[in-house]
Design an enzyme around this catalytic site. Structure first.
Site, short mmCIF file in Angstrom:
data_model
loop_
_atom_site.label_atom_id
_atom_site.label_comp_id
_atom_site.label_asym_id
_atom_site.label_seq_id
_atom_site.Cartn_x
_atom_site.Cartn_y
_atom_site.Cartn_z
N ARG A 50 0.86 -1.18 0.00
CA ARG A 50 0.00 0.00 0.00
C ARG A 50 0.90 1.23 0.00
NH1 ARG A 50 2.54 1.79 3.65
NH2 ARG A 50 1.04 3.46 3.76
N GLY A 51 0.27 2.42 -0.11
CA GLY A 51 1.06 3.63 -0.28
C GLY A 51 1.13 3.93 -1.77
N ALA A 52 0.89 5.20 -2.12
CA ALA A 52 0.68 5.54 -3.53
C ALA A 52 1.81 5.08 -4.47
CB ALA A 52 0.43 7.05 -3.64
N ARG A 91 -7.47 0.12 -6.70
CA ARG A 91 -7.69 1.18 -5.72
C ARG A 91 -7.83 2.52 -6.47
NH1 ARG A 91 -4.21 1.20 -0.42
NH2 ARG A 91 -6.11 2.22 0.30
N GLN A 196 -1.74 2.16 10.00
CA GLN A 196 -0.45 2.25 9.27
C GLN A 196 0.61 2.96 10.11
OE1 GLN A 196 -3.45 2.92 7.94
NE2 GLN A 196 -3.53 2.49 5.76
N ASP A 237 -1.74 10.90 -1.76
CA ASP A 237 -2.17 9.94 -2.78
C ASP A 237 -2.50 10.63 -4.09
OD1 ASP A 237 -2.89 8.72 0.01
OD2 ASP A 237 -2.54 7.09 -1.41
N ASN A 247 -4.97 12.58 1.10
CA ASN A 247 -4.08 11.66 1.82
C ASN A 247 -4.96 10.86 2.78
OD1 ASN A 247 -1.41 10.64 2.39
ND2 ASN A 247 -1.56 11.63 4.38
N LYS A 248 -4.33 10.00 3.54
CA LYS A 248 -5.03 9.10 4.46
C LYS A 248 -6.06 9.83 5.32
CE LYS A 248 -4.85 5.63 4.66
NZ LYS A 248 -5.88 4.81 3.96
O1 MRU Z 1 -4.41 3.22 2.33
P1 MRU Z 1 -2.93 3.39 2.19
O2 MRU Z 1 -2.15 2.78 3.30
O3 MRU Z 1 -2.46 2.98 0.81
O4 MRU Z 1 -2.72 4.97 2.28
C1 MRU Z 1 -1.43 5.48 2.18
C2 MRU Z 1 -1.34 6.95 2.38
O5 MRU Z 1 -2.32 7.63 2.55
C3 MRU Z 1 0.03 7.57 2.22
O6 MRU Z 1 0.17 8.67 3.07
C4 MRU Z 1 0.21 8.03 0.76
O7 MRU Z 1 -0.06 6.97 -0.12
C5 MRU Z 1 1.56 8.57 0.50
S1 MRU Z 1 2.78 7.30 0.43
C6 MRU Z 1 4.27 8.01 0.01
#
Ligand code: MRU
Length: 356
Positions: A50-52, A91, A196, A237, A247-248
């Site tokens: 996970r993470g963009a 996603r 996370q 994201d 973002n999250k």
């Molecule tokens: O749902 P996730 O864990 O994929 O969400 C991740 C985030 O919101 C991160 O902050 C974002 O992707 C930036 S990662 C460099």
């Protein structure tokens, strides 16, 4: 980040994709092997990765896998377009996914009739991974200049090596500040409901020996209001033309608290996370995830059976609450329509060469 672990890697012997299963952290570092597009797609949906930026890298490798494992005589064009479609449905919020798939689509279009087409697709996926690490190092260097010595830094979610090809964006800034000799203390929001921050950010900073303290999300505004936080830094994201930052979920609340206490709120955003085609954050698709992430911790149910649940996975912080957007090409400030457009036009340098 040392060599003791990695987020994602291509296994040429497979061929296969190895990913650190982030669902099992911090208890164990386990690397399942993925050998087909469906497996990679499910790994993205199920949060193995996970993470963009990391989602984009996984998707790119998934496309490479489709041709690397194509049976003799298969219609490789159909396999690639099937892979692109399936992976695009995993996603919706992180734009890096679509950016990486577009790169793979373009590369395939230019080589599909050639004998080295499979190798070219793999090279493209590998380049996306390697460029990402170098980009994060460049971003980190720009961001480190904004971090005072002794800073107490709040972060939300995980925008670290685990969320990228390596080094991280928001955590990359922290790593670069530490490498520059600055003393920092990090507050990591636990980041309900998926945790996370509690599981992943805490784990990876601890691995690097960086001082990290986990706090409940609901404690962030309190600590900020008491002057116990000097700045907040988060990843993104998708960041759009006017500087609104998706973002999250929970990020917006952090930004509001920073604004109320007049401390800086920074977003660390590689150019691959910019979506300048969208005018404002209201246009960003926001993923809603399974209610189970809210109702349960592990196997234990917290909420009454049958109660209504919402689980939006992201929120949008309006750009007026964003002090600066840190990219690998420099730091953008308001008005973002002009500063982000100017950064996007800078010819990309090959960060891999600069940071080799
Ligand atoms: O749902 P996730 O864990 O994929 O969400 C991740 C985030 O919101 C991160 O902050 C974002 O992707 C930036 S990662 C460099």
């Amino acid at each position: 980040m040392g060599d003791s672990w990695f987020t994602i890697r291509w296994d040429a012997d497979g061929p296969a994709v190895l990913m650190l299963d982030q669902r099992r952290l911090p208890a164990e570092a386990h690397y399942p092997r993925y050998v087909d597009v469906e497996g990679v797609a499910r790994a993205i949906e199920d949060m193995v990765i996970r993470g963009a930026p990391a989602i984009g890298i996984a998707a790119a490798m998934g496309v490479a896998l489709a041709v690397a494992r194509a049976p003799a005589g298969a219609d490789r064009d159909a396999l690639v377009s099937g892979a692109l479609d399936r992976l695009a449905r995993t996603r919706p919020t992180a734009v890096n996914l679509f950016w990486a798939l577009d790169r793979m689509r373009t590369r395939w279009a230019s080589v599909r009739d050639e004998s080295g087409a499979t190798a070219a697709l793999l090279a493209e996926a590998q380049a996306i991974l390697e460029e990402d690490v170098a980009i994060n190092r460049a971003l980190g260097a720009h961001g480190a200049a904004l971090v005072p010595d002794g800073a107490r830094i709040l972060t939300h979610c995980n925008a670290g090596a685990l969320a990228t090809g390596g080094y991280g964006t928001a955590l990359g800034v922290i790593r670069a500040a530490v490498a520059a000799g600055k003393r920092v203390r990090v507050y990591s929001d636990e980041t309900r409901p998926y945790l996370q921050g509690a599981r992943l950010t805490a784990w990876e900073l601890q691995q690097d020996g960086i001082d990290v303290t986990v706090i409940p999300d609901v404690a962030a505004a309190h600590l900020i209001s008491r002057g116990e936080v000097d700045l907040a830094i988060v990843g993104s994201d998708r960041t759009v033309r006017n500087g609104d930052v998706a973002n999250k979920i929970g990020t917006y609340g952090v930004a509001l608290a920073c604004h109320a206490s007049t401390i800086p709120f920074y977003a660390a955003v590689p150019v691959s996370t910019l979506d300048l085609g969208l005018a404002h954050g209201g246009l960003i698709p926001i993923e809603e995830r399974t209610p189970r992430e809210v109702t349960h911790v592990g196997d234990r149910q917290l909420t009454p059976v049958g109660v209504g649940i919402r689980n939006p996975a992201f929120d949008v912080t309006p750009s007026r609450y964003v002090t600066a957007i840190i990219t690998e090409r420099g730091v953008a400030r308001a008005p973002y329509e002009t500063s982000l457009a100017a950064l996007a036009q800078i010819r990309p340098v090959d960060e891999r060469e600069k940071h080799a």
